[in-house]
Design a protein around this motif. Structure first.
Motif, mmCIF file in Angstrom:
data_model
loop_
_atom_site.group_PDB
_atom_site.id
_atom_site.type_symbol
_atom_site.label_atom_id
_atom_site.label_comp_id
_atom_site.label_asym_id
_atom_site.label_seq_id
_atom_site.Cartn_x
_atom_site.Cartn_y
_atom_site.Cartn_z
ATOM 1 N N SER A 192 -0.951 34.828 -0.448
ATOM 2 C CA SER A 192 -1.475 33.338 -0.727
ATOM 3 C C SER A 192 -0.293 32.381 -0.780
ATOM 4 N N PHE A 193 -0.325 31.021 -0.221
ATOM 5 C CA PHE A 193 0.637 29.853 -0.227
ATOM 6 C C PHE A 193 0.297 28.573 -1.353
ATOM 7 N N SER A 194 1.058 28.350 -1.899
ATOM 8 C CA SER A 194 0.702 27.244 -2.955
ATOM 9 C C SER A 194 1.438 25.996 -2.344
ATOM 10 N N PRO A 195 0.707 24.979 -2.198
ATOM 11 C CA PRO A 195 1.453 23.762 -1.856
ATOM 12 C C PRO A 195 2.037 23.019 -2.879
ATOM 13 N N GLU A 196 2.896 22.024 -2.445
ATOM 14 C CA GLU A 196 3.593 21.209 -3.675
ATOM 15 C C GLU A 196 4.092 19.807 -2.940
ATOM 16 N N ILE A 197 3.789 18.888 -3.744
ATOM 17 C CA ILE A 197 3.985 17.505 -3.328
ATOM 18 C C ILE A 197 5.573 17.374 -2.954
ATOM 19 N N VAL A 198 5.955 16.492 -2.016
ATOM 20 C CA VAL A 198 7.172 16.012 -1.813
ATOM 21 C C VAL A 198 7.384 14.495 -1.775
ATOM 22 N N VAL A 199 7.847 14.118 -2.748
ATOM 23 C CA VAL A 199 7.977 12.683 -3.131
ATOM 24 C C VAL A 199 9.045 12.037 -2.306
ATOM 25 N N ARG A 200 8.595 11.210 -1.403
ATOM 26 C CA ARG A 200 9.790 10.491 -0.634
ATOM 27 C C ARG A 200 9.425 8.840 -0.880
ATOM 28 N N ASP A 201 9.782 7.769 0.219
ATOM 29 C CA ASP A 201 9.746 6.768 -0.081
ATOM 30 C C ASP A 201 8.373 5.849 0.354
ATOM 31 N N SER A 202 7.277 6.409 0.534
ATOM 32 C CA SER A 202 6.042 5.774 0.927
ATOM 33 C C SER A 202 5.211 5.460 -0.217
ATOM 34 N N THR A 203 5.641 5.782 -1.591
ATOM 35 C CA THR A 203 4.828 5.539 -2.459
ATOM 36 C C THR A 203 5.409 4.816 -3.638
ATOM 37 N N ALA A 204 4.980 3.856 -4.455
ATOM 38 C CA ALA A 204 5.436 3.434 -5.380
ATOM 39 C C ALA A 204 4.266 2.610 -6.397
ATOM 40 N N PRO A 205 4.638 1.944 -7.413
ATOM 41 C CA PRO A 205 3.657 1.347 -8.225
ATOM 42 C C PRO A 205 2.912 0.463 -7.465
ATOM 43 N N PRO A 206 1.803 0.063 -8.014
ATOM 44 C CA PRO A 206 0.895 -0.923 -7.220
ATOM 45 C C PRO A 206 1.570 -2.372 -7.356
ATOM 46 N N ILE A 224 0.817 -1.229 0.092
ATOM 47 C CA ILE A 224 0.036 -0.081 -0.006
ATOM 48 C C ILE A 224 0.805 1.328 0.027
ATOM 49 N N SER A 225 0.651 2.277 -0.792
ATOM 50 C CA SER A 225 1.272 3.350 -0.866
ATOM 51 C C SER A 225 0.453 4.446 -0.051
ATOM 52 N N ILE A 226 1.202 5.367 0.466
ATOM 53 C CA ILE A 226 0.358 6.216 1.465
ATOM 54 C C ILE A 226 1.144 7.945 1.029
ATOM 55 N N VAL A 227 0.137 8.582 1.006
ATOM 56 C CA VAL A 227 0.509 10.118 0.919
ATOM 57 C C VAL A 227 -0.255 11.051 1.983
#
Length: 364
Positions: free
Chosen positions: A346-360, A296-299
């Motif tokens: 205003s503040f714009s969010p951005e995704i920070v990719v680390r190790d908790s996500t991968a292909p299914p 399971i990948s988690i964001v």
């Protein structure tokens, strides 16, 4: 024109410094002492202390030099009485995520640095029947100059009305525009959630779930709608059985993740509405004997310090909470200085990719 003092001014400053140095041996200085040494009125000294523009540069320089030599610090209570202004800034919050509150508090302190304003904290519970009365008593007792209102307190329109009625300035932090530019810090939560959806879809996930924040928080709705929009862009949807509502807390995130894991169709990826719930989801996955991100990948959302300390490190949407708090504090300071804010911050969010996500997983 030059800022370099002429010989006459040099002599004036030198004489004042000699007298100030001699006075330091006799005791603590007052505004009256500074006025006597500078040969100006007490009112002029007060104007210099309060950064009034109604003082000649030469006089301002002389008075500030004497103040520095004497190590004089104005009494905050006396100054507040003289200006008929409080120097307290309140942070009023009803947020179950302690890390969010800590980051916001640090940001406000950053913004108030080198000013005379002090921060006072006031947690509230909007579900409490006495919420209004307790907050009203807090305002009447402390008489704050201004309040900073993060979600979900910022979404309380009646509270904003009450603050205006009592002459208390405020800054609201919210995911949508709720007020004028001088009273508003806007975040774009929906766009950040859409980025989370795009990331998971790009990895090939199809069975994607969402742990949603509480219904009483506008941010929860914004994050869900943005996530749905991002899924829709990739031709995917968010079925009802893939949504688990929680309360922006660790425990509620754990319980929500358990419901998703043991549902008829287990997701291969989950977007949690904040990092606190994502951390609870980690524990639920481990308790079930599953692995992150292999099974399971988690964001998450917020990019609080815990995101980088989890193992594996959490992929999350970064919302600069500390910077937001600093900006809110500076808005209040601008108000105190008579400056007008005409454009929304205003503040714009951005995704920070680390190790908790991968292909299914294969077959997932």
């Amino acid at each position: 024109m030059t800022d370099v003092p002429d010989s006459e001014e040099h002599a004036e400053i030198a004489e004042a410094l000699r007298e100030a140095a001699a006075f330091r041996l006799t005791g603590r200085a007052t505004i009256n002492d500074i006025a006597r040494i500078a040969k100006v009125s007490k009112k002029t000294v007060s104007r210099v202390i309060n950064e009034s523009p109604l003082v000649k540069p030469r006089t301002r320089h002389l008075v500030k030099t004497i103040i520095a030599e004497l190590g004089f610090t104005p009494d905050p209570q006396a100054r507040a009485l003289a200006l008929r202004r409080s120097f307290l800034v309140g942070l009023v919050y009803d947020n179950p995520s302690p890390q969010y509150v800590v980051n916001m508090q640090r940001g406000i302190l950053d913004g108030l640095e080198d000013s005379d304003f002090q921060l006072v904290l006031r947690p509230v519970n909007r579900a409490d029947a006495n919420y209004w009365e307790r907050l009203r008593q807090f305002i009447l007792h402390h008489k704050p100059f201004g309040l900073i209102l993060p979600p979900s307190v910022s979404e309380d329109e009646a509270l904003a009305d009450m603050l205006r009625e009592h002459g208390v300035d405020y800054v609201r932090i919210a995911s949508v525009e709720l007020d004028t530019p001088a009273r508003m810090i806007r975040t774009h939560d929906a766009e950040g959630a859409a980025q989370a959806a795009r990331h998971l879809c790009s990895l090939g996930h199809v069975d994607i779930a969402h742990i949603q924040g509480p219904e009483t928080f506008r941010s929860a709705h914004e994050r869900r709608s943005g996530f749905v929009r991002g899924l829709d862009e990739a031709g995917r949807s968010l079925p009802a059985d893939m949504i688990a509502e929680a309360g922006y807390t660790f425990d509620s995130g754990l319980q929500a993740m358990e419901r998703l894991i043991y549902a008829q169709r287990r997701p291969t990826a989950v977007f949690a509405g904040n990092d606190e719930m994502a951390t609870g989801a980690y524990v639920a996955v481990r308790k079930a004997g599953l692995r992150i991100p292999d099974d399971i990948s988690i964001v998450g959302f917020d990019d609080t310090p815990i995101a980088g300390r989890l193992w594996p490190a959490l992929t999350t949407v970064r919302l600069p909470i500390r910077e937001m708090g600093a900006a809110a504090a500076r808005l209040l300071l601008d108000k105190a200085a008579g400056k007008k804010q005409t454009e929304f911050i205003s503040f714009s969010p951005e995704i920070v990719v680390r190790d908790s996500t991968a292909p299914p997983p294969k077959g997932g």
